[in-house]
Each structure stands twice: as C-alpha cells, then as structure tokens.
Scaffold this motif. Structure first.
Motif, PDB file in Angstrom:
ATOM      1  N   THR A  46     111.155 148.535  52.333  1.00 24.93           N
ATOM      2  CA  THR A  46     112.495 147.985  52.087  1.00 24.93           C
ATOM      3  C   THR A  46     112.471 146.605  51.441  1.00 24.93           C
ATOM      4  O   THR A  46     113.530 146.089  51.073  1.00 24.93           O
ATOM      5  CB  THR A  46     113.286 147.882  53.405  1.00 24.93           C
ATOM      6  OG1 THR A  46     112.728 146.834  54.224  1.00 24.93           O
ATOM      7  CG2 THR A  46     113.271 149.189  54.177  1.00 24.93           C
ATOM      8  N   TYR A  94     114.339 150.257  64.660  1.00 25.21           N
ATOM      9  CA  TYR A  94     114.584 149.954  63.256  1.00 25.21           C
ATOM     10  C   TYR A  94     113.966 150.962  62.298  1.00 25.21           C
ATOM     11  O   TYR A  94     114.118 150.831  61.074  1.00 25.21           O
ATOM     12  CB  TYR A  94     114.056 148.559  62.918  1.00 25.21           C
ATOM     13  CG  TYR A  94     114.703 147.415  63.665  1.00 25.21           C
ATOM     14  CD1 TYR A  94     115.950 147.568  64.282  1.00 25.21           C
ATOM     15  CD2 TYR A  94     114.069 146.185  63.778  1.00 25.21           C
ATOM     16  CE1 TYR A  94     116.535 146.523  64.976  1.00 25.21           C
ATOM     17  CE2 TYR A  94     114.658 145.129  64.459  1.00 25.21           C
ATOM     18  CZ  TYR A  94     115.885 145.305  65.060  1.00 25.21           C
ATOM     19  OH  TYR A  94     116.460 144.255  65.740  1.00 25.21           O
ATOM     20  N   TYR A 141     115.853 152.469  59.199  1.00 24.18           N
ATOM     21  CA  TYR A 141     115.984 151.736  57.933  1.00 24.18           C
ATOM     22  C   TYR A 141     114.895 152.148  56.948  1.00 24.18           C
ATOM     23  O   TYR A 141     115.125 152.174  55.734  1.00 24.18           O
ATOM     24  CB  TYR A 141     115.938 150.225  58.186  1.00 24.18           C
ATOM     25  CG  TYR A 141     117.159 149.711  58.905  1.00 24.18           C
ATOM     26  CD1 TYR A 141     118.323 149.407  58.213  1.00 24.18           C
ATOM     27  CD2 TYR A 141     117.152 149.549  60.292  1.00 24.18           C
ATOM     28  CE1 TYR A 141     119.454 148.952  58.873  1.00 24.18           C
ATOM     29  CE2 TYR A 141     118.277 149.100  60.969  1.00 24.18           C
ATOM     30  CZ  TYR A 141     119.421 148.797  60.246  1.00 24.18           C
ATOM     31  OH  TYR A 141     120.542 148.353  60.916  1.00 24.18           O
TER      32      TYR A 141
END
Length: 270
Positions: free
Chosen positions: A190, A232, A235
């Motif tokens: 990311t 997380y 994500y």
C-alpha cells in the motif's frame, strides 16, 4: 473472511493487547492468523497462542538475523513441528541487508552460519512434510540457490512454502513460483513508493497469493508508521483487489483457500 498469514502476536507491542486485538480482528472479519516463531526461546509463547485460540496456528523456526541465542538442530525443529497446531517451519531464510551497519562490516562470506541454518530448516521441513516460511532480504540469489540444492525444485517430495513479505524483483517472484512456492504481500503493497511491487502482485497467479501484516511491523496505509495488527490485513487485500481489478471478496476467498491449502491440509489429514 480474511486470513493474516504472518504475524508476531507474542512480541511486546502486541502481547498485552491480545483481547483488544482479537476483538478488532472480529470486527474487521479477520477470522484466522498464523503466529510466527523467530527463536527457539520464544516457541513456547507462540505455541501457547495457537493452543489457546482455535483460530490461531503456530510455526517453529529461528529467524536468519538472530544471533547469540540457541542455534537450532534439525531435531529441535522436527520435534516442535510435530506438536499440535504447528503447521510450518520458519521463519527462516537469509538476510544480507545492511552488511556494514547491521552486521559489523562482515562480508557475505562471513554469513555461512545463516546459510547452514537455512539448510537445517529446509531439511527439517522436508522430514515432517510441512511448508517453509521464508524470509529473504538482499539475498534472493542465495536463497533460491540453496532451495534448489536442497531439492526444493518444485517436483518430488518437497516441503514447499511461502516467500513472506515479498519485496524482491519480478524475476525472483517468477523463480519462486517456478519452484512451486506461494508469495505473500504485506502492508508495503500500500505504500506510495511500491509501484514495482504492485506490478508484481498483478501477475502472481491468484492461487499462489497470500496476504499478511507481519505485525507489529509494516502497518499499511492509512496506519503507516503505527503499530500494526492482524485487523489491518484487509487493507492489503483491498490494495490487491485494486491492482487486479477484482472485488475484495474474491481476494479474501482466494487467499483464504490458499492459506488452507498450504498450511492446514496436513492438520486436517491428521
């Protein structure tokens, strides 16, 4: 829905927050996690997490960067790998990063102990028929060469496994895939400067993909720079979905199937 295939929940940043972490995982639809061992000394803690929670599993291994602690013999790894809910050997591999700063100016030739330790893990994994969790950093050529030398050539009676937290080149990804290995992407996928990695994530076959956090490290955007958590990992899945132009539900389903195929088939057959 989502599986975190690599986390360190026994590390101090996360250990005391486990009830809150598990609640956050449930709210984020992260229903399983693999707790990774990095030293023999910590194995008891890691294994205890897997024994205490039916959606956690454990590995046994000594990280390539670990020095000054107990050196594993193959028998140490084999004995622990045969315990309930231990599904893989690692994390293991090679780490040549920062030779001057992190390794006291030693040369790659001086790190023969890393290469021998890696071979020990490969042999143990093959003996117990469980996959390897591989860490490779600035050492891809030697990592691949040793796997091949030890018989991990994608055919026959091999351990198999995953290249975790993948950050290497497209050529290394193709070589790992040719050996029959899976590739796991972390929150690095990311990061703004990770376009090359996103390009690699676009061509890895869907049935060879895994997702992970490597928590407490490498939190994905929008949490970059903070303590990471298995909650997380969606994500990472969302970034993969964007790269591959697929619904995130498809990424969740595929990576969950891959996790089961790689890590849980031996347990289910027992």
């Amino acid at each position: 829905m989502f599986v975190d295939s690599h986390c360190h929940l026994n590390f101090p940043e996360l250990r005391e927050q486990l009830p809150a972490i598990r609640q956050a995982m449930a709210e984020a639809h992260v229903d399983r996690a693999l707790c990774i061992c990095t030293t023999l000394e910590e194995f008891g803690e890691v294994h205890a997490l897997a024994l205490a929670h039916d959606n956690f599993w454990a590995t046994v291994g000594v990280h390539p960067d670990t020095e000054g602690l107990r050196e594993p013999a193959a028998a140490d790894l084999v004995q622990r790998a045969r315990l309930p809910r231990v599904v893989a050997v690692g994390e293991t591999g090679l780490d040549y990063y920062g030779m001057e700063e992190r390794k006291g100016g030693r040369s790659i030739a001086d790190l023969g102990w890393q290469r021998e330790r890696f071979r020990t893990h490969i042999r143990a994994a093959r003996e117990v028929g469980k996959p390897l969790v591989i860490h490779t950093r600035s050492a891809a050529a030697d990592t691949l060469a040793i796997l091949r030398e030890e018989g991990e050539d994608g055919a026959g009676n091999r351990a198999g496994g995953v290249f975790h937290c993948f950050t290497e080149s497209a050529d290394v990804a193709r070589a790992a895939l040719d050996l029959g290995y899976y590739i796991s992407f972390s929150g690095i996928l990311t990061f703004r400067n990770a376009q090359d990695l996103r390009d690699i994530a676009a061509f890895v076959p869907l049935d060879r993909l895994l997702i992970e956090t490597d928590s407490p490290y490498l939190a994905p955007v929008p949490y970059r720079g903070k303590v990471n958590s298995p909650a997380y990992v969606p994500y990472v899945a969302q970034q993969l979905a964007q790269v591959r132009q697929l619904p995130v539900e498809d990424i969740a389903a595929a990576t969950s199937r891959n996790f089961e195929q790689l890590f849980l088939r031996q347990e289910e057959a027992a």
